[in-house]
Enzyme design. Structure first.
Site, PDB file in Angstrom:
ATOM      1  CG  ASP A  31     -43.666  44.155 -41.360  1.00  0.00           C
ATOM      2  OD1 ASP A  31     -44.381  43.778 -40.406  1.00  0.00           O
ATOM      3  OD2 ASP A  31     -43.315  43.422 -42.314  1.00  0.00           O
ATOM      4  CD  GLU A  33     -47.935  51.917 -37.370  1.00  0.00           C
ATOM      5  OE1 GLU A  33     -48.554  52.729 -36.668  1.00  0.00           O
ATOM      6  OE2 GLU A  33     -48.442  50.873 -37.852  1.00  0.00           O
ATOM      7  CB  SER A  80     -35.391  10.747 -26.355  1.00  0.00           C
ATOM      8  OG  SER A  80     -35.079   9.414 -26.131  1.00  0.00           O
ATOM      9  CE  LYS A 112     -41.092  12.208 -31.030  1.00  0.00           C
ATOM     10  NZ  LYS A 112     -39.986  12.637 -31.870  1.00  0.00           N
ATOM     11  CD  GLU A 169     -38.131  18.976 -31.339  1.00  0.00           C
ATOM     12  OE1 GLU A 169     -37.985  18.862 -30.095  1.00  0.00           O
ATOM     13  OE2 GLU A 169     -37.700  18.157 -32.160  1.00  0.00           O
ATOM     14  CE  LYS A 284     -45.425  15.520 -23.670  1.00  0.00           C
ATOM     15  NZ  LYS A 284     -45.120  16.933 -23.817  1.00  0.00           N
ATOM     16  CB  CYS A 402     -17.010 -15.079 -41.928  1.00  0.00           C
ATOM     17  SG  CYS A 402     -16.494 -13.354 -41.821  1.00  0.00           S
ATOM     18  CB  CYS A 420     -17.907 -14.050 -38.171  1.00  0.00           C
ATOM     19  SG  CYS A 420     -16.182 -14.571 -38.242  1.00  0.00           S
ATOM     20  CB  CYS A 426     -13.059 -12.000 -38.226  1.00  0.00           C
ATOM     21  SG  CYS A 426     -14.182 -11.409 -39.492  1.00  0.00           S
TER      22      CYS A 426
HETATM   23  S1  IVH Z   1     -42.062  15.624 -24.450  1.00  0.00           S
HETATM   24  C1  IVH Z   1     -39.723  13.613 -21.000  1.00  0.00           C
HETATM   25  N1  IVH Z   1     -43.552  16.545 -26.401  1.00  0.00           N
HETATM   26  O1  IVH Z   1     -39.210  14.544 -29.298  1.00  0.00           O
HETATM   27  C2  IVH Z   1     -40.488  13.959 -22.225  1.00  0.00           C
HETATM   28  N2  IVH Z   1     -41.307  15.957 -26.917  1.00  0.00           N
HETATM   29  O2  IVH Z   1     -38.265  11.801 -29.005  1.00  0.00           O
HETATM   30  C3  IVH Z   1     -39.936  15.124 -22.954  1.00  0.00           C
HETATM   31  N3  IVH Z   1     -40.662  16.382 -29.248  1.00  0.00           N
HETATM   32  O3  IVH Z   1     -36.679  15.222 -26.990  1.00  0.00           O
HETATM   33  C4  IVH Z   1     -40.357  15.279 -24.326  1.00  0.00           C
HETATM   34  N4  IVH Z   1     -42.598  17.199 -29.918  1.00  0.00           N
HETATM   35  O4  IVH Z   1     -37.342  17.084 -28.649  1.00  0.00           O
HETATM   36  C5  IVH Z   1     -42.331  16.060 -26.062  1.00  0.00           C
HETATM   37  N5  IVH Z   1     -44.975  17.414 -28.004  1.00  0.00           N
HETATM   38  C6  IVH Z   1     -43.786  16.956 -27.670  1.00  0.00           C
HETATM   39  C7  IVH Z   1     -42.726  16.864 -28.604  1.00  0.00           C
HETATM   40  C8  IVH Z   1     -41.492  16.340 -28.183  1.00  0.00           C
HETATM   41  C9  IVH Z   1     -41.345  16.916 -30.281  1.00  0.00           C
HETATM   42  C10 IVH Z   1     -39.252  15.943 -29.310  1.00  0.00           C
HETATM   43  C11 IVH Z   1     -38.432  16.404 -28.144  1.00  0.00           C
HETATM   44  C12 IVH Z   1     -37.971  15.152 -27.474  1.00  0.00           C
HETATM   45  C13 IVH Z   1     -38.086  14.147 -28.578  1.00  0.00           C
HETATM   46  C14 IVH Z   1     -38.277  12.755 -28.017  1.00  0.00           C
END
Ligand code: IVH
Length: 663
Positions: A31, A33, A80, A112, A169, A284, A402, A420, A426
């Site tokens: 650190d 250096e 997402s 994830k 992330e 994926k 209700c 309701c 209401c």
């Molecule tokens: S792939 C189109 N891979 O989870 C697909 N997302 O619930 C793009 N995330 O928005 C996302 N780890 O922020 C992908 N290994 C991972 C991930 C991941 C965390 C988050 C990411 C995403 C969200 C979806």
């Protein structure tokens, strides 16, 4: 010039050491250096400001205060992932993919990470932009803060594409939260409760020097761009690692869903040994051509999914069941609990969903119940400890009337909820409709909160949302706690909301199943409220993403005279009822045509072709049916798709034939 060369050399050296320390976790200088070199560079940069570079390693300490973040559109939507919680869900996912192709394919399994998504743009090997997800279409530009995160490369090495985006992330490792909290305790401040929220709020700090002091980290998992190095996700990530990105080592290739399940089970146990938090596994499809063929729904990719681990559960006593009435009249039973700590927060209430759920779990007042936090903010009751039940505890009888207006509740077949039906009178339904209409994502009326709405209703100054636009300052000034300035704010806020675009007005109506995305789709398709109001169910369901449930709900909404009258009044107050969603049409040569794009093309990318279809009035649809006008077929189109097209007599046309059609 010698100084210039020295600056450049120091920058390269420091970037290399940063990478070794923060990305590879294998520092090879001390650190001390490192600091020496950094100080030297700082000095030289101060002396020769003409060589300034925002991506210099000295920028890692932050660059002071900013006024806020500007919102910038995403080049590629930031979506997402769909969630699954069981083995069965995963088999369904696998079956859906196998229906699409007869060929074998690979899955990539990843962890994830539980933090905040970030999308970085690199041009000529330099970080130029960092955007948060925002609403998926546009996000906040947090580049100044992202530059302070040491594991994010500011300059790349190797054979990277000229421009590309990379998504990952940003998270706070567990030791990071402990570090911040020990500091906060010393300062007499309340400790932060979890890593995710702390990462998210750190990224939004206005002082980037402060962000630099938060030990944030970032893993990357998704590469986007026109010139990616290969058409395999896994190989692209390997490449990105060579350019300097922090790519997780835990990624594995799998060839069957059973192998995927093995990966999940392994990490379900091992996750507690990690130095950061994960909340599941992401699965994926490895092949990018196949990813493109599968495409996206309006919110999620069809080629990836997340498997969420079981959330933390705790047991506590259910003291009382009460009932809440939502803005659509839906009744939600609520468990009032003996307060208990769960995933970092104290929980007092949990949702019991509906009568069916109470019956299925046989939930009774006085029971010891298990509570967990799912994806939703409100925790839910998932199990009853029957052994601990009082022998004489009476079973729960769901209310018949209700709790707010005493109207007899109704329950439609196929709908789990009781409602309701007293839509007009209401109180929580009336207030709820206002609350939704004025909310940030709808009309975003500044100066108007729920208490003021309640007051205005009480004083009979408003009865439906159109009355807001008739309010006068003199009428609201006499209200409790209403000062001159707040009255002005309110009137101005209402006036300003008249400019809110049509799709948000439509969302603000609170039509059941019409969320932000659906409202946008409807506004874009019909362009104005009159066309939408006149649409029948058949027309509505031809729209991509609009199913029976939504179509029926929209149709029903516009069949009520009261709603028609409401819209007439809002129109005369000057709200926006014509879409301003950019009209990019070039011709109507493909008007009324439903087109499936499939395969790999030579001259244009699939997304460019899809764009062209829309620009010429056509509609992109994802699967072949008898209503498909033609399939725009490229190379390597899946054999099952081809067979389907032939069986249904849907013509296949190639790229050149298509270009001729629109020329
Ligand atoms: S792939 C189109 N891979 O989870 C697909 N997302 O619930 C793009 N995330 O928005 C996302 N780890 O922020 C992908 N290994 C991972 C991930 C991941 C965390 C988050 C990411 C995403 C969200 C979806």
């Amino acid at each position: 010039m010698r100084e210039k060369e020295r600056i450049s050399l120091l920058r390269k050296e420091l970037a290399k050491h940063n990478h070794a320390y923060y990305v590879l976790n294998t520092p090879y200088i001390s650190d001390f250096e490192f600091d020496k070199l950094l100080k030297e560079l700082e000095k030289l940069e101060a002396k020769y400001p003409e060589f300034n570079d925002i991506n210099s390693p000295t920028q890692r300490v932050g660059s002071g205060l900013s006024d806020g973040f500007i919102t910038v559109p995403h080049k590629y939507r930031m979506l997402s992932l769909g969630n699954t919680y069981s083995e069965e869900d995963l088999h369904d996912f696998d079956n859906r993919l196998r229906k699409h192709t007869d060929q074998e394919f690979e899955y990539i399994c990843e962890l994830k990470y539980d933090g905040v998504s970030i999308s970085l743009t690199y041009e000529n090997g330099e970080l130029v932009k960092a955007l948060t997800r925002g609403d998926g279409t546009q996000g906040d530009d947090v580049t100044v803060n992202v530059r302070t995160i040491k594991s994010i490369p500011l300059k790349l090495k190797g054979d990277y594409p000229k421009t590309f985006e990379i998504r990952g992330e940003i998270f706070l490792p567990i030791f990071g939260l402990e570090l911040i909290n020990s500091q906060r305790l010393l300062e007499g401040l309340e400790p932060y409760s979890n890593t995710r929220n702390t990462a998210s709020s750190s990224l939004k700090l206005l002082d980037s020097n402060e962000v630099a002091n938060r030990p944030l980290d970032c893993y990357f998992f998704y590469l986007l761009g026109e010139n990616l190095p290969t058409n395999k996700h896994y190989k692209n990530l390997r490449k990105a690692k060579e350019w300097g990105f922090k790519i997780p080592d835990e990624i594995e290739k799998k060839t069957s869903i059973n192998e995927v399940l093995g990966f999940i089970n392994k990490w379900d146990k091992k996750r507690y040994d990690l130095p950061y938090e994960i909340d599941g596994i992401v699965i994926k499809v490895n092949d990018i051509n196949m990813q493109q063929e599968m495409g996206f729904t309006s919110k999620i990719p069809r080629w990836a999914i997340s498997y969420k681990f079981q959330a933390e559960q705790v047991s506590t006593r259910l003291n009382k069941i009460t009932y809440q009435v939502g803005r659509t009249g839906a009744i939600t039973p609520v468990a009032n609990l003996e307060p208990i700590k769960l995933a970092g927060t104290i929980v007092k209430r949990a949702s019991l969903h509906n009568a069916g759920q109470i019956e299925r779990l046989d939930i009774r007042e006085g029971d010891i119940v298990y509570v967990e936090k799912g994806g939703e903010i409100i925790p839910k009751v998932v199990k009853v400890e029957l052994k601990a039940r009082d022998l004489f505890a009476p079973s729960t009888i769901f209310i018949k009337k209700c709790p707010e207006c005493n109207t007899e509740l109704v329950k439609k077949d196929g709908d789990a909820k009781h409602y309701c039906p007293n839509f007009e009178d209401c109180p929580p339904q009336i207030v709820g409709r206002f609350e939704h209409f004025i909310s940030r994502k709808a009309m975003n009326i500044d100066g108007l909160g729920v208490e003021t709405v309640e007051l205005l209703l009480k004083e009979n100054l408003i009865s439906d949302i159109s009355d807001l636009y008739l309010l006068k300052k003199e009428q609201i000034l006499p209200l409790e706690r209403m000062a001159d300035k707040s009255a002005d704010n309110l009137i101005n806020g209402i006036e300003k909301s008249k400019k809110i675009p049509f799709e948000r007005v439509l969302f603000g109506f609170g039509i059941r199943f019409v969320g932000e995305t659906v409202a946008k789709i409807l506004a874009e398709y019909f362009n104005n409220i009159d066309a939408l109001m006149n649409a029948n169910i058949e027309t509505l369901i031809t729209i991509d993403e609009i199913g029976d449930k939504i179509a029926e709900s929209v149709f029903e909404y516009f069949s009520h005279q009261k709603n028609i009258e409401l819209i007439r009044k809002l129109k005369s107050s000057g709200l926006q009822f014509i879409s301003t969603i950019k009209d990019t049409s070039l011709s109507s040569k493909l008007e009324g045509m439903k087109i499936v794009v499939s395969g790999v093309f030579i001259q244009y990318s699939r997304s460019e072709l899809k764009k062209m279809i829309e620009e010429h009035g056509g509609k992109n649809v994802s699967s072949i049916s008898k209503n498909t006008t033609f399939v725009l077929a490229g190379n390597n189109m899946g054999p099952s798709k081809k067979k389907k097209a032939v069986d249904l007599n849907v013509p296949l046309i190639n790229e050149n034939e298509f270009l001729l059609k629109i020329s």
